[in-house]
Design a protein around this motif. Structure first.
Motif, PDB file in Angstrom:
ATOM      1  N   LEU A  17       0.813  -1.217   0.000  1.00 39.03           N
ATOM      2  CA  LEU A  17       0.000   0.000   0.000  1.00 39.03           C
ATOM      3  C   LEU A  17       0.846   1.268   0.000  1.00 39.03           C
ATOM      4  N   ASP A  29      -3.666   1.904  -2.850  1.00 42.62           N
ATOM      5  CA  ASP A  29      -5.110   2.098  -3.022  1.00 42.62           C
ATOM      6  C   ASP A  29      -5.426   2.652  -4.407  1.00 42.62           C
ATOM      7  N   LEU A  78      -4.919  -0.161  -6.945  1.00 45.34           N
ATOM      8  CA  LEU A  78      -6.032  -1.106  -6.864  1.00 45.34           C
ATOM      9  C   LEU A  78      -7.293  -0.526  -7.488  1.00 45.34           C
ATOM     10  N   VAL A  83      -3.218  -7.702  -1.207  1.00 44.89           N
ATOM     11  CA  VAL A  83      -2.516  -6.615  -0.538  1.00 44.89           C
ATOM     12  C   VAL A  83      -1.587  -7.247   0.488  1.00 44.89           C
ATOM     13  N   ASP A 131      -7.131   0.857   6.609  1.00 41.43           N
ATOM     14  CA  ASP A 131      -6.479   0.339   5.401  1.00 41.43           C
ATOM     15  C   ASP A 131      -7.088  -0.990   4.980  1.00 41.43           C
ATOM     16  N   SER A 136      -9.074  -1.358   1.449  1.00 39.77           N
ATOM     17  CA  SER A 136      -8.616  -2.344   0.470  1.00 39.77           C
ATOM     18  C   SER A 136      -9.749  -3.265   0.022  1.00 39.77           C
ATOM     19  N   ALA A 172      -9.973  -5.703  -3.133  1.00 37.24           N
ATOM     20  CA  ALA A 172      -8.797  -6.568  -2.996  1.00 37.24           C
ATOM     21  C   ALA A 172      -9.299  -7.983  -2.745  1.00 37.24           C
ATOM     22  N   TYR A 197      -6.097  -9.398   2.149  1.00 37.09           N
ATOM     23  CA  TYR A 197      -5.278  -8.387   2.822  1.00 37.09           C
ATOM     24  C   TYR A 197      -4.424  -9.115   3.845  1.00 37.09           C
TER      25      TYR A 197
END
Length: 152
Positions: free
Chosen positions: A71, A79, A82, A98, A107, A111, A116, A119
């Motif tokens: 990130l 971000d 993505l 991520v 975060d 995400s 995403a 994560y």
């Protein structure tokens, strides 16, 4: 550990990471785990999008099977990368994991809001970091069934 792709071709993994130590540990995880998949590394968000869109110095880049995205990146943060991936019809199905040092709940939420696929927080301990990278490879390239690439 089995390799990805029934045809026997190794998978292409794009690592978007600006920390040389984390890049080194990721390469070490591939080497120690006898992972023969191709690891491609870019060090900022702009370069990541150029790689994915096969522009500039990355005109001949392969379309990765999975993206490992930090990130905290220069020029364009994770971000933003993505968000652009998910807004691009040619990239929107690309699995993005991520992999970051941030444990901040905002975060994590952001995400997943940006779609995403997973994560993961980078472990501080180098051996745990290597285990994490190997488990990502095992899960995303051996267990999960991925959609075919657009050019298949």
């Amino acid at each position: 550990m089995p390799d990805y792709d029934p045809s026997g071709d190794p998978a292409d993994i794009l690592l978007v990471e600006d920390n040389p130590g984390d890049v080194r540990l990721t390469r070490e995880a591939f080497r120690d785990g006898h992972i023969r998949n191709a690891l491609h590394v870019v060090t900022d968000g702009v370069e990541a999008l150029d790689f994915l869109r096969q522009r500039g110095d990355h005109a001949d880049a392969p379309r990765p099977d999975v993206v490992l995205l930090d990130l905290n990146l220069p020029r364009k943060n994770g971000d933003e990368v993505l968000d652009e991936i998910r807004d691009d019809p040619e990239l929107e199905r690309l699995p993005v994991v991520v992999l970051t040092s941030s444990k901040a709940q905002e975060d994590v939420v952001e995400s997943y809001e940006l779609q995403a696929n997973a994560y993961l927080t980078k472990p501080v301990d180098p051996s745990e970091f290597i285990e994490t990278v190997q488990s990502i490879q095992e899960f995303w390239l051996c267990v999960v069934r991925l959609p075919p690439s657009e050019d298949s």
